[in-house]
Design an enzyme around this catalytic site. Structure first.
Site, mmCIF file in Angstrom:
data_model
loop_
_atom_site.group_PDB
_atom_site.id
_atom_site.type_symbol
_atom_site.label_atom_id
_atom_site.label_comp_id
_atom_site.label_asym_id
_atom_site.label_seq_id
_atom_site.Cartn_x
_atom_site.Cartn_y
_atom_site.Cartn_z
ATOM 1 N N ASP A 143 -10.537 -0.208 4.694
ATOM 2 C CA ASP A 143 -9.602 0.898 4.508
ATOM 3 C C ASP A 143 -9.968 2.191 5.223
ATOM 4 O OD1 ASP A 143 -11.694 1.134 2.728
ATOM 5 O OD2 ASP A 143 -10.466 1.464 0.959
ATOM 6 N N HIS A 166 -15.749 -3.182 4.235
ATOM 7 C CA HIS A 166 -14.419 -2.714 3.840
ATOM 8 C C HIS A 166 -13.506 -2.441 5.038
ATOM 9 C CE1 HIS A 166 -16.609 -1.220 -0.044
ATOM 10 N NE2 HIS A 166 -16.601 -2.549 0.085
ATOM 11 N N GLU A 175 0.811 -1.224 0.000
ATOM 12 C CA GLU A 175 0.000 0.000 0.000
ATOM 13 C C GLU A 175 0.841 1.270 0.000
ATOM 14 O OE1 GLU A 175 -3.312 -0.127 -0.092
ATOM 15 O OE2 GLU A 175 -3.534 -2.300 0.198
ATOM 16 N N ASP A 230 -15.698 -8.032 -1.397
ATOM 17 C CA ASP A 230 -15.270 -6.829 -2.085
ATOM 18 C C ASP A 230 -13.749 -6.729 -1.995
ATOM 19 O OD1 ASP A 230 -17.923 -6.306 -2.469
ATOM 20 O OD2 ASP A 230 -17.948 -4.398 -1.390
ATOM 21 N N ASN A 255 -9.365 7.639 5.221
ATOM 22 C CA ASN A 255 -9.256 6.841 4.002
ATOM 23 C C ASN A 255 -8.218 7.497 3.080
ATOM 24 O OD1 ASN A 255 -10.507 6.112 1.042
ATOM 25 N ND2 ASN A 255 -10.934 4.521 2.539
ATOM 26 N N HIS A 278 -8.612 6.520 -0.984
ATOM 27 C CA HIS A 278 -8.213 5.129 -1.185
ATOM 28 C C HIS A 278 -9.298 4.377 -1.938
ATOM 29 C CE1 HIS A 278 -6.955 0.966 0.030
ATOM 30 N NE2 HIS A 278 -5.756 1.499 -0.162
ATOM 31 N N CYS A 279 -10.559 4.665 -1.606
ATOM 32 C CA CYS A 279 -11.686 3.988 -2.257
ATOM 33 C C CYS A 279 -11.747 4.274 -3.757
ATOM 34 C CB CYS A 279 -13.012 4.436 -1.646
ATOM 35 S SG CYS A 279 -13.225 4.091 0.099
ATOM 36 N N ASP A 286 -13.179 -1.240 -4.892
ATOM 37 C CA ASP A 286 -14.160 -2.211 -4.408
ATOM 38 C C ASP A 286 -14.275 -3.435 -5.308
ATOM 39 O OD1 ASP A 286 -14.600 -0.231 -2.575
ATOM 40 O OD2 ASP A 286 -16.639 0.231 -3.232
#
Length: 350
Positions: free
Chosen positions: A232, A230, A12, A181, A289, A334-335, A110
């Site tokens: 994150d 999720h 990441e 996801d 995020n 991030h999403c 996602d």
């Protein structure tokens, strides 16, 4: 692996070279399919404002696209290649088992998961996202032609009995078929961390382990950390040895022992704000995020000044960035991104 392989992202945080950034151009509110209703029951709140009948107000889409354009402009200044999804509109589709309408390609994180030189289409929770990866199909073909391994999880049937609609004490997903996801997973080289929750079941974790093979270990993150959707906005890897955690969800009792080997810093109180009167579809913790562009540079919501100070104290510079309607549309930095190439190699950090 070909030398010109465009997909290479093992964690990441390594220096970013290429990224996919989502779009809100065609953002609509899908009908509440079984997965969305089940996740709403488990999470204790509705996804999307029930007062919006179909499409979000035009100003929200315009302002979001302005913010995304400003964000991508900053990335390009850093010589990061940016890709965007195709503008697709798939409405009123059916499988042999059910009928639904579509989501929108705002959050590639996602539906697509990058693991090393592979890119994986994941078997998502919501029926409305069943065909969302069509928006990235031409890009995925190009990645494959460059030498990347492009695979797709088996399409789940997402039958009614696959969801728990009754018992709030249990997860929204039953364990009938692999469903998860991509945003249930965070990566640290040879170790992948998978949140078992309303958006990812244990069969999904087993399928992922089989798909990535013996080079990787998929570790379970317990629903006791966070049982909704999720990971994150609950855990973020900042660099080797440094982890950002959500203090409302993570504690000494529920964090896996392997992660206790790293320094854990806890996010400060989030600054809450709104640019519309529409009910948010994400919690205030979307403020953490963040997106790491390198081990020393992060993209962070510009309103989160206390978080910015915390990161700077740890030697991480911050690119403060605006995403006015992130909580409304359901995705932070991030999403709405998928890092596909970083200057990294496969390593073990634990």
């Amino acid at each position: 692996m070909k030398e010109n392989n465009l997909v290479n992202s093992h964690n990441e945080w390594d220096e970013l070279e290429e990224i996919i950034v989502g779009s809100a151009q065609l953002a609509r509110v899908p009908e509440k399919d079984k997965g969305m209703v089940a996740a709403s029951i488990g999470g204790g709140y509705d996804y999307f404002d029930p007062n919006i009948s179909e499409f979000f107000p035009e100003y929200i889409l315009q302002e979001t696209e302005e913010d995304i354009e400003n964000f991508t402009s900053e990335l390009k200044k850093l010589d990061i290649k940016v890709r965007r999804p195709e503008d697709i509109s798939i409405n009123n589709f059916s499988t042999p088992d059910w009928h639904c309408d579509s989501f929108f390609p705002y959050c590639p994180r996602d539906v697509l998961l990058t693991v090393g030189n592979s890119i994986i289409e994941t078997p998502n929770l919501f029926r409305s996202r069943y065909f969302e990866t069509i928006a990235y199909k031409e890009t995925l073909i190009e990645f494959m032609q460059s030498g990347a391994r492009w695979i797709s999880a088996p399409k789940p049937r997402l039958l009614d009995h696959g969801y728990n609609m009754q018992d709030k004490a249990q997860l929204s997903l039953n364990n009938h078929e692999p469903v998860f996801d991509a945003a249930n997973v965070i990566r640290a080289g040879r170790d992948l961390f998978y949140l078992v929750s309303d958006s990812g079941n244990r069969l999904g974790m087993q399928w992922l382990q089989n798909a990535v093979g013996h080079d990787y270990t998929v570790h379970e993150l317990s629903p006791s950390i966070y049982s909704s959707v999720h990971i994150d906005s609950t855990l973020s890897f900042l660099r080797p040895g440094l982890l950002l955690a959500n203090p409302a969800r993570v504690n000494e009792d529920n964090i896996p022992d392997i992660l206790k080997k790293w320094e854990i810093i806890y996010a400060p109180k989030m600054t809450e704000y709104s640019y519309s009167d529409i009910k948010p579809s994400s919690s205030k913790w979307l403020g953490m995020n963040l997106l790491m562009l390198s081990p020393t540079l992060a993209v962070v919501d510009k309103h989160q000044t206390e978080l910015i100070k915390l990161l700077e104290k740890r030697g991480i510079d911050v690119l403060p960035t605006l995403l006015r309607h992130g909580r409304t549309l359901g995705g932070g930095f991030h999403c709405i991104t998928l890092d596909v190439r970083r200057k990294s190699k496969l390593e073990s950090y634990f």
